[in-house]
Design a protein around this motif. Structure first.
Motif, PDB file in Angstrom:
ATOM      1  N   PHE A  56      21.702  44.031  27.348  1.00 49.45           N
ATOM      2  CA  PHE A  56      22.762  44.768  28.027  1.00 49.45           C
ATOM      3  C   PHE A  56      24.106  44.134  27.711  1.00 49.45           C
ATOM      4  O   PHE A  56      24.197  42.929  27.478  1.00 49.45           O
ATOM      5  N   TRP A  57      25.143  44.944  27.735  1.00 43.16           N
ATOM      6  CA  TRP A  57      26.518  44.434  27.758  1.00 43.16           C
ATOM      7  C   TRP A  57      27.262  45.224  28.820  1.00 43.16           C
ATOM      8  O   TRP A  57      26.940  46.361  29.124  1.00 43.16           O
ATOM      9  N   LYS A  58      28.239  44.569  29.424  1.00 46.83           N
ATOM     10  CA  LYS A  58      28.991  45.182  30.526  1.00 46.83           C
ATOM     11  C   LYS A  58      30.398  44.618  30.534  1.00 46.83           C
ATOM     12  O   LYS A  58      30.587  43.418  30.376  1.00 46.83           O
ATOM     13  N   ILE A  59      31.381  45.469  30.724  1.00 50.84           N
ATOM     14  CA  ILE A  59      32.768  45.038  30.879  1.00 50.84           C
ATOM     15  C   ILE A  59      33.154  45.224  32.338  1.00 50.84           C
ATOM     16  O   ILE A  59      33.014  46.316  32.888  1.00 50.84           O
ATOM     17  N   ASP A  60      33.636  44.150  32.962  1.00 52.41           N
ATOM     18  CA  ASP A  60      34.140  44.206  34.331  1.00 52.41           C
ATOM     19  C   ASP A  60      35.613  43.827  34.328  1.00 52.41           C
ATOM     20  O   ASP A  60      36.055  43.015  33.512  1.00 52.41           O
ATOM     21  N   CYS A  61      36.367  44.407  35.246  1.00 49.96           N
ATOM     22  CA  CYS A  61      37.797  44.158  35.365  1.00 49.96           C
ATOM     23  C   CYS A  61      38.083  43.412  36.664  1.00 49.96           C
ATOM     24  O   CYS A  61      37.793  43.923  37.744  1.00 49.96           O
ATOM     25  N   TYR A  62      38.650  42.216  36.539  1.00 55.38           N
ATOM     26  CA  TYR A  62      38.955  41.364  37.686  1.00 55.38           C
ATOM     27  C   TYR A  62      40.454  41.173  37.832  1.00 55.38           C
ATOM     28  O   TYR A  62      41.215  41.362  36.876  1.00 55.38           O
ATOM     29  N   ASP A  63      40.857  40.712  39.028  1.00 56.92           N
ATOM     30  CA  ASP A  63      42.248  40.307  39.184  1.00 56.92           C
ATOM     31  C   ASP A  63      42.457  39.042  38.354  1.00 56.92           C
ATOM     32  O   ASP A  63      41.505  38.452  37.838  1.00 56.92           O
ATOM     33  N   LEU A  64      43.693  38.623  38.180  1.00 53.43           N
ATOM     34  CA  LEU A  64      43.981  37.496  37.292  1.00 53.43           C
ATOM     35  C   LEU A  64      43.384  36.177  37.771  1.00 53.43           C
ATOM     36  O   LEU A  64      43.137  35.282  36.967  1.00 53.43           O
ATOM     37  N   GLN A  65      43.129  36.052  39.047  1.00 57.75           N
ATOM     38  CA  GLN A  65      42.515  34.838  39.585  1.00 57.75           C
ATOM     39  C   GLN A  65      40.987  34.916  39.527  1.00 57.75           C
ATOM     40  O   GLN A  65      40.301  33.956  39.856  1.00 57.75           O
ATOM     41  N   MET A  66      40.469  36.076  39.133  1.00 61.42           N
ATOM     42  CA  MET A  66      39.039  36.351  39.040  1.00 61.42           C
ATOM     43  C   MET A  66      38.330  36.144  40.374  1.00 61.42           C
ATOM     44  O   MET A  66      37.217  35.638  40.449  1.00 61.42           O
ATOM     45  N   VAL A  78      47.820  42.750  35.607  1.00 64.14           N
ATOM     46  CA  VAL A  78      47.085  42.341  36.807  1.00 64.14           C
ATOM     47  C   VAL A  78      45.573  42.300  36.578  1.00 64.14           C
ATOM     48  O   VAL A  78      44.804  42.156  37.520  1.00 64.14           O
ATOM     49  N   THR A  79      45.155  42.415  35.318  1.00 63.91           N
ATOM     50  CA  THR A  79      43.728  42.550  35.028  1.00 63.91           C
ATOM     51  C   THR A  79      43.258  41.556  33.975  1.00 63.91           C
ATOM     52  O   THR A  79      43.912  41.365  32.954  1.00 63.91           O
ATOM     53  N   LYS A  80      42.120  40.949  34.259  1.00 63.07           N
ATOM     54  CA  LYS A  80      41.415  40.134  33.274  1.00 63.07           C
ATOM     55  C   LYS A  80      40.055  40.808  33.074  1.00 63.07           C
ATOM     56  O   LYS A  80      39.323  41.033  34.034  1.00 63.07           O
ATOM     57  N   ARG A  81      39.738  41.130  31.836  1.00 65.93           N
ATOM     58  CA  ARG A  81      38.465  41.790  31.539  1.00 65.93           C
ATOM     59  C   ARG A  81      37.441  40.753  31.083  1.00 65.93           C
ATOM     60  O   ARG A  81      37.774  39.820  30.367  1.00 65.93           O
ATOM     61  N   VAL A  82      36.204  40.968  31.512  1.00 66.27           N
ATOM     62  CA  VAL A  82      35.103  40.085  31.144  1.00 66.27           C
ATOM     63  C   VAL A  82      34.007  40.926  30.515  1.00 66.27           C
ATOM     64  O   VAL A  82      33.502  41.867  31.131  1.00 66.27           O
ATOM     65  N   LEU A  83      33.649  40.586  29.281  1.00 64.43           N
ATOM     66  CA  LEU A  83      32.534  41.219  28.598  1.00 64.43           C
ATOM     67  C   LEU A  83      31.336  40.288  28.752  1.00 64.43           C
ATOM     68  O   LEU A  83      31.381  39.150  28.284  1.00 64.43           O
ATOM     69  N   ALA A  84      30.293  40.743  29.415  1.00 57.82           N
ATOM     70  CA  ALA A  84      29.059  39.975  29.586  1.00 57.82           C
ATOM     71  C   ALA A  84      27.991  40.560  28.669  1.00 57.82           C
ATOM     72  O   ALA A  84      27.815  41.772  28.615  1.00 57.82           O
ATOM     73  N   ILE A  85      27.291  39.668  27.968  1.00 56.45           N
ATOM     74  CA  ILE A  85      26.197  40.068  27.075  1.00 56.45           C
ATOM     75  C   ILE A  85      24.963  39.291  27.524  1.00 56.45           C
ATOM     76  O   ILE A  85      25.018  38.067  27.657  1.00 56.45           O
ATOM     77  N   MET A  86      23.870  40.023  27.744  1.00 56.52           N
ATOM     78  CA  MET A  86      22.666  39.367  28.276  1.00 56.52           C
ATOM     79  C   MET A  86      21.405  40.086  27.835  1.00 56.52           C
ATOM     80  O   MET A  86      21.451  41.257  27.463  1.00 56.52           O
ATOM     81  N   LYS A  87      20.298  39.363  27.902  1.00 58.24           N
ATOM     82  CA  LYS A  87      18.991  40.000  27.747  1.00 58.24           C
ATOM     83  C   LYS A  87      18.680  40.707  29.059  1.00 58.24           C
ATOM     84  O   LYS A  87      19.063  40.241  30.137  1.00 58.24           O
ATOM     85  N   ALA A  88      17.978  41.820  28.981  1.00 57.72           N
ATOM     86  CA  ALA A  88      17.664  42.607  30.172  1.00 57.72           C
ATOM     87  C   ALA A  88      16.919  41.765  31.205  1.00 57.72           C
ATOM     88  O   ALA A  88      17.161  41.915  32.409  1.00 57.72           O
ATOM     89  N   GLU A  89      16.084  40.875  30.762  1.00 55.37           N
ATOM     90  CA  GLU A  89      15.310  40.029  31.701  1.00 55.37           C
ATOM     91  C   GLU A  89      16.201  39.090  32.509  1.00 55.37           C
ATOM     92  O   GLU A  89      15.764  38.562  33.524  1.00 55.37           O
ATOM     93  N   GLU A  90      17.436  38.885  32.076  1.00 56.53           N
ATOM     94  CA  GLU A  90      18.359  38.012  32.797  1.00 56.53           C
ATOM     95  C   GLU A  90      19.190  38.749  33.838  1.00 56.53           C
ATOM     96  O   GLU A  90      19.915  38.124  34.589  1.00 56.53           O
ATOM     97  N   TYR A  91      19.087  40.059  33.854  1.00 60.69           N
ATOM     98  CA  TYR A  91      19.906  40.845  34.778  1.00 60.69           C
ATOM     99  C   TYR A  91      19.437  40.670  36.190  1.00 60.69           C
ATOM    100  O   TYR A  91      18.320  40.596  36.537  1.00 60.69           O
TER     101      TYR A  91
END
Length: 91
Positions: A56-66, A78-91
């Protein structure tokens, strides 16, 4: 300038460098969006196979302080984006 981070989980990070590059390229080239997997049209998550693993991959949008979600996800001031990449078993 858009502030962005990359988060790679332990399962993905344990892959060889060549396999990590393959996974990153699959994320980069992902275009299999459908009304079923992207009903809101945001194209901020995806699922794909790498060898025998579902990833899986997912992009989440956080405030600058996260500390919370961004109050205005389309505003890079006002936004910091985080792209997370993981195996499905780790979700």
């Amino acid at each position: 300038m858009l502030a962005a981070w990359l988060l790679v989980t332990n399962g993905t990070n344990a892959l060889s460098d060549a396999e990590k590059l393959e996974v990153m390229n699959k994320v980069r080239g992902f275009s299999a969006f459908t009304p079923d997997n992207a009903p809101d049209g945001e194209h901020d998550l995806g699922s794909f196979k790498h060898k025998t693993d579902t990833n899986f991959w997912k992009i989440d949008c956080y405030d600058l302080q996260m500390l919370a979600h961004s109050p205005a996800p389309t505003d890079p001031n006002v936004t910091k984006r985080v792209l997370a990449i993981m195996k499905a078993e780790e979700y």
